[in-house]
Scaffold this active site. Structure first.
Site, PDB file in Angstrom:
ATOM      1  N   MET A  31       9.802   2.363  -6.525  1.00  0.00           N
ATOM      2  CA  MET A  31       9.895   1.271  -5.544  1.00  0.00           C
ATOM      3  C   MET A  31      11.154   0.442  -5.804  1.00  0.00           C
ATOM      4  O   MET A  31      11.256  -0.704  -5.351  1.00  0.00           O
ATOM      5  CB  MET A  31       8.647   0.394  -5.603  1.00  0.00           C
ATOM      6  CG  MET A  31       7.384   1.178  -5.274  1.00  0.00           C
ATOM      7  SD  MET A  31       6.041   0.159  -4.663  1.00  0.00           S
ATOM      8  CE  MET A  31       5.785  -0.926  -6.051  1.00  0.00           C
ATOM      9  N   GLY A  33      14.051  -1.738  -8.010  1.00  0.00           N
ATOM     10  CA  GLY A  33      13.974  -2.723  -9.098  1.00  0.00           C
ATOM     11  C   GLY A  33      14.031  -1.970 -10.416  1.00  0.00           C
ATOM     12  O   GLY A  33      13.254  -2.225 -11.331  1.00  0.00           O
ATOM     13  N   HIS A  38      12.136   3.576 -15.528  1.00  0.00           N
ATOM     14  CA  HIS A  38      12.418   4.489 -14.420  1.00  0.00           C
ATOM     15  C   HIS A  38      13.468   5.533 -14.850  1.00  0.00           C
ATOM     16  O   HIS A  38      13.348   6.715 -14.535  1.00  0.00           O
ATOM     17  CB  HIS A  38      12.980   3.723 -13.219  1.00  0.00           C
ATOM     18  CG  HIS A  38      12.035   2.743 -12.607  1.00  0.00           C
ATOM     19  ND1 HIS A  38      12.206   1.381 -12.697  1.00  0.00           N
ATOM     20  CD2 HIS A  38      10.909   2.911 -11.875  1.00  0.00           C
ATOM     21  CE1 HIS A  38      11.247   0.754 -12.045  1.00  0.00           C
ATOM     22  NE2 HIS A  38      10.434   1.652 -11.544  1.00  0.00           N
ATOM     23  N   GLN A  62       0.327   0.185  -0.004  1.00  0.00           N
ATOM     24  CA  GLN A  62      -0.336   0.082  -1.302  1.00  0.00           C
ATOM     25  C   GLN A  62      -0.430  -1.362  -1.794  1.00  0.00           C
ATOM     26  O   GLN A  62      -0.889  -1.613  -2.907  1.00  0.00           O
ATOM     27  CB  GLN A  62       0.348   0.966  -2.350  1.00  0.00           C
ATOM     28  CG  GLN A  62       1.714   0.501  -2.793  1.00  0.00           C
ATOM     29  CD  GLN A  62       2.408   1.550  -3.638  1.00  0.00           C
ATOM     30  OE1 GLN A  62       2.776   2.619  -3.163  1.00  0.00           O
ATOM     31  NE2 GLN A  62       2.588   1.270  -4.912  1.00  0.00           N
ATOM     32  N   GLY A 148       5.164   7.867 -14.593  1.00  0.00           N
ATOM     33  CA  GLY A 148       5.061   7.175 -15.875  1.00  0.00           C
ATOM     34  C   GLY A 148       3.619   6.927 -16.285  1.00  0.00           C
ATOM     35  O   GLY A 148       2.757   6.637 -15.444  1.00  0.00           O
ATOM     36  N   ARG A 188       7.997  -6.067 -12.266  1.00  0.00           N
ATOM     37  CA  ARG A 188       7.346  -7.371 -12.075  1.00  0.00           C
ATOM     38  C   ARG A 188       7.575  -8.331 -13.245  1.00  0.00           C
ATOM     39  O   ARG A 188       7.291  -9.514 -13.121  1.00  0.00           O
ATOM     40  CB  ARG A 188       5.844  -7.183 -11.830  1.00  0.00           C
ATOM     41  CG  ARG A 188       5.554  -6.549 -10.479  1.00  0.00           C
ATOM     42  CD  ARG A 188       4.068  -6.559 -10.144  1.00  0.00           C
ATOM     43  NE  ARG A 188       3.836  -6.241  -8.754  1.00  0.00           N
ATOM     44  CZ  ARG A 188       3.458  -5.041  -8.295  1.00  0.00           C
ATOM     45  NH1 ARG A 188       3.285  -4.032  -9.139  1.00  0.00           N
ATOM     46  NH2 ARG A 188       3.271  -4.841  -7.002  1.00  0.00           N
TER      47      ARG A 188
HETATM   48  P1  AMP Z   1       7.340   1.780  -9.606  1.00  0.00           P
HETATM   49  O1  AMP Z   1       8.764   1.629  -9.158  1.00  0.00           O
HETATM   50  O2  AMP Z   1       6.800   0.598 -10.326  1.00  0.00           O
HETATM   51  O3  AMP Z   1       6.458   2.306  -8.504  1.00  0.00           O
HETATM   52  O4  AMP Z   1       7.363   2.925 -10.699  1.00  0.00           O
HETATM   53  C1  AMP Z   1       7.896   4.188 -10.425  1.00  0.00           C
HETATM   54  C2  AMP Z   1       7.562   5.119 -11.547  1.00  0.00           C
HETATM   55  O5  AMP Z   1       8.104   4.607 -12.765  1.00  0.00           O
HETATM   56  C3  AMP Z   1       6.051   5.267 -11.770  1.00  0.00           C
HETATM   57  O6  AMP Z   1       5.764   6.634 -12.054  1.00  0.00           O
HETATM   58  C4  AMP Z   1       5.803   4.385 -12.959  1.00  0.00           C
HETATM   59  O7  AMP Z   1       4.690   4.773 -13.728  1.00  0.00           O
HETATM   60  C5  AMP Z   1       7.088   4.582 -13.743  1.00  0.00           C
HETATM   61  N1  AMP Z   1       7.308   3.483 -14.687  1.00  0.00           N
HETATM   62  C6  AMP Z   1       7.347   2.151 -14.393  1.00  0.00           C
HETATM   63  N2  AMP Z   1       7.507   1.433 -15.513  1.00  0.00           N
HETATM   64  C7  AMP Z   1       7.561   2.317 -16.543  1.00  0.00           C
HETATM   65  C8  AMP Z   1       7.709   2.193 -17.951  1.00  0.00           C
HETATM   66  N3  AMP Z   1       7.827   1.009 -18.560  1.00  0.00           N
HETATM   67  N4  AMP Z   1       7.725   3.317 -18.701  1.00  0.00           N
HETATM   68  C9  AMP Z   1       7.590   4.532 -18.098  1.00  0.00           C
HETATM   69  N5  AMP Z   1       7.456   4.720 -16.779  1.00  0.00           N
HETATM   70  C10 AMP Z   1       7.435   3.629 -16.010  1.00  0.00           C
END
Ligand code: AMP
Length: 280
Positions: A31, A33, A38, A62, A148, A188
């Site tokens: 998403m 950020g 990531h 979501q 992740g 976040r």
């Molecule tokens: P998001 O942008 O928050 O939807 O996350 C995108 C992907 O990055 C998802 O598969 C998350 O689980 C992964 N992710 C986010 N934060 C972390 C982290 N600290 N360590 C590993 N993977 C992460």
């Protein structure tokens, strides 16, 4: 040089080219950020396939009504720079209309795991996640996708989706990347005030304590009650659960791995974290 694509039609053309060249595709949905968490997924993706596609899409379906969809951090220029530097081939940045064109309807089925833990305070969240990931998978047509362990429940829901819809996609899980003080990296975390940021690493410290106590043979009930009391001194507790890591059900004789999963509110910011380890 990364190719930035926003249109579904252009993406389909590009994917066709890769397929004609017999290139394998690894996909990392995000998403935006972006942070080192990531980027660690991108590094894993690069090892798993010829081509890496990363999507940046803040999926409205979501988010709950009173959640942070409208203020979700947008750092697109920096995200593109980081992904380019990391050698990503395609950065897919669709608009909401590209992902959900007028009249687009899907009724997704989700695993029962989607109704546990985070679902209580975020009803419909995992339905939204499955809806968007399914759509993105159909567009990107990856051989491999990387998720992740930070979002542990999501990982299991996605694994179930792939089986349920018989998608021929290998789901790879990536370990949680943490700040030096243990706080799990998250987009976040930007919401935290200076003072909150100092308190936030306590979540991981408590998870580590639980792991140690359980490994010493203390009972799940005693350990979780103590941990909850401890967390409640600084946070509003959403949940803290010690469960079978494969099923997110109660631990039993068949359990091989234990997951301790936790969600708390710090001010208005919701933090999630978890720790998974082998049952001795
Ligand atoms: P998001 O942008 O928050 O939807 O996350 C995108 C992907 O990055 C998802 O598969 C998350 O689980 C992964 N992710 C986010 N934060 C972390 C982290 N600290 N360590 C590993 N993977 C992460």
């Amino acid at each position: 040089m990364s190719t930035v694509i926003s249109s579904v039609i252009k993406l389909a053309e590009q994917i066709k080219i890769f397929q004609n060249l017999k290139k394998t595709i690894a996909f990392v949905p995000t998403m935006g950020g972006l942070h080192q968490g990531h980027l660690s997924l991108v590094d894993i993706a690069k090892k798993k396939a010829d081509i890496v596609v990363v999507s940046i899409f803040v999926n409205p379906t979501q988010f709950g009504k009173n959640e942070d969809f409208d203020k979700y951090p947008n750092t697109l220029a920096n995200d593109k720079y980081l992904l380019e530097e990391r050698g990503v081939n395609v950065i897919f940045t669709p608009s909401i209309d590209e992902i959900y064109p007028k009249g687009y309807q899907t009724n997704v089925e989700v695993s029962e795991i989607a109704n546990l833990l985070c679902a209580a305070s975020r009803p419909g969240h995992f339905q939204g996640v499955v809806q968007v990931v399914k759509r993105l998978f159909e567009l990107v047509k990856p051989n491999v996708a990387v998720f992740g362990e930070k979002d542990y429940q999501q990982l299991l829901v996605i694994k179930d989706m792939v089986e349920r819809y018989q998608m021929n996609i290998a789901i790879i899980s990536a370990p949680i990347v943490r700040e030096t003080d243990g706080l799990a990296m998250s987009t976040r975390n930007q919401y935290l005030s200076k003072q909150e940021r100092q308190i936030a690493p306590k979540v991981y410290q408590v998870l580590e304590q639980i792991k140690k106590s359980l490994q010493r043979g203390e009972s799940i009930n005693t350990v979780s009650t103590q941990a909850k009391n401890n967390l409640e001194q600084d946070f509003k507790l959403d949940y803290l659960e010690v469960l079978d890591a494969n099923t997110l059900k109660q631990i039993n004789d068949n359990t091989t791995h234990i997951a301790v999963l936790c969600a708390v509110f710090l001010g208005s910011t919701r933090l999630i974290d978890n720790i998974v380890f082998a049952k001795e």
